[in-house]
Scaffold this motif. Structure first.
Motif, mmCIF file in Angstrom:
data_model
loop_
_atom_site.group_PDB
_atom_site.id
_atom_site.type_symbol
_atom_site.label_atom_id
_atom_site.label_comp_id
_atom_site.label_asym_id
_atom_site.label_seq_id
_atom_site.Cartn_x
_atom_site.Cartn_y
_atom_site.Cartn_z
ATOM 1 N N TYR A 103 0.861 -1.183 0.000
ATOM 2 C CA TYR A 103 0.000 0.000 0.000
ATOM 3 C C TYR A 103 0.895 1.230 0.000
ATOM 4 O O TYR A 103 1.714 1.408 0.895
ATOM 5 N N VAL A 104 0.748 2.048 -1.030
ATOM 6 C CA VAL A 104 1.567 3.259 -1.134
ATOM 7 C C VAL A 104 0.645 4.476 -1.182
ATOM 8 O O VAL A 104 -0.329 4.498 -1.936
ATOM 9 N N SER A 105 0.965 5.452 -0.356
ATOM 10 C CA SER A 105 0.165 6.673 -0.316
ATOM 11 C C SER A 105 0.910 7.814 -0.983
ATOM 12 O O SER A 105 2.110 7.730 -1.248
ATOM 13 N N LYS A 106 0.162 8.888 -1.249
ATOM 14 C CA LYS A 106 0.755 10.098 -1.832
ATOM 15 C C LYS A 106 0.230 11.289 -1.043
ATOM 16 O O LYS A 106 -0.947 11.636 -1.139
ATOM 17 N N THR A 107 1.113 11.864 -0.232
ATOM 18 C CA THR A 107 0.727 12.991 0.609
ATOM 19 C C THR A 107 0.622 14.258 -0.229
ATOM 20 O O THR A 107 1.505 14.576 -1.006
ATOM 21 N N GLU A 108 -0.482 14.974 -0.046
ATOM 22 C CA GLU A 108 -0.739 16.189 -0.823
ATOM 23 C C GLU A 108 -0.520 17.457 -0.007
ATOM 24 O O GLU A 108 -0.018 18.446 -0.533
ATOM 25 N N CYS A 109 -0.919 17.432 1.262
ATOM 26 C CA CYS A 109 -0.919 18.668 2.043
ATOM 27 C C CYS A 109 -0.941 18.326 3.529
ATOM 28 O O CYS A 109 -1.647 17.413 3.934
ATOM 29 N N ILE A 110 -0.153 19.059 4.328
ATOM 30 C CA ILE A 110 -0.155 18.895 5.780
ATOM 31 C C ILE A 110 -0.308 20.269 6.416
ATOM 32 O O ILE A 110 0.454 21.188 6.113
#
Length: 142
Positions: free
Chosen positions: A73-80
């Motif tokens: 499972y790979v995620s892609k962070t957009e905004c923190i």
């Protein structure tokens, strides 16, 4: 009495967690959970409820969920975004399931941190996709 602004430390912690998740490594996330952490999945899916405690999170949520995945499972962070003890993360994820479906959800995680650990997490996600792509968690025995 004035409070110390820990939002910078909290944001850095969550940035590290999500940098690892984006590589397919969930260990930093697990390590950051307080023993009494809670994780609430919003909505009315079979998965939606509050998982109370690190052990329940691992055994009742993470293990049965990842058992359905056919690959990493790979995620892609957009905004923190961080303020005080809250850190909000917008991100997406994508993984094939063993049933041949594509689980490509988008999320908003709202973390509440305390003492450098995750104390509470609220997850907002595409509930219709969960219903379509995932099997319900098996009833937890005992």
């Amino acid at each position: 009495m004035h409070t110390i602004d820990h939002s910078i430390d909290n944001k850095a912690l969550v940035q590290r967690i999500h940098a690892e998740l984006d590589k397919g490594n969930g260990q930093a996330f697990i390590d950051s959970l307080a023993d009494d952490a809670s994780w609430t999945l919003e909505g009315s899916t079979p998965w939606s409820r509050t998982y109370q405690g690190k052990q329940a999170i691992r055994e009742e949520l993470i293990r049965p969920l990842f058992a359905q995945f056919a690959g990493p499972y790979v995620s892609k962070t957009e905004c923190i975004v961080a303020e005080g003890d809250r850190v909000v993360v917008l991100f997406s994820g994508d993984v094939p399931t063993k049933a041949g479906k594509r689980y490509n959800n988008r999320y908003c995680y709202v973390y509440r941190l305390e003492g450098g650990q995750v104390k509470a997490l609220t997850e907002y996600f595409d509930t219709a996709l969960v219903e379509r792509a995932l099997d319900a968690p098996t009833a937890h025995a005992g």
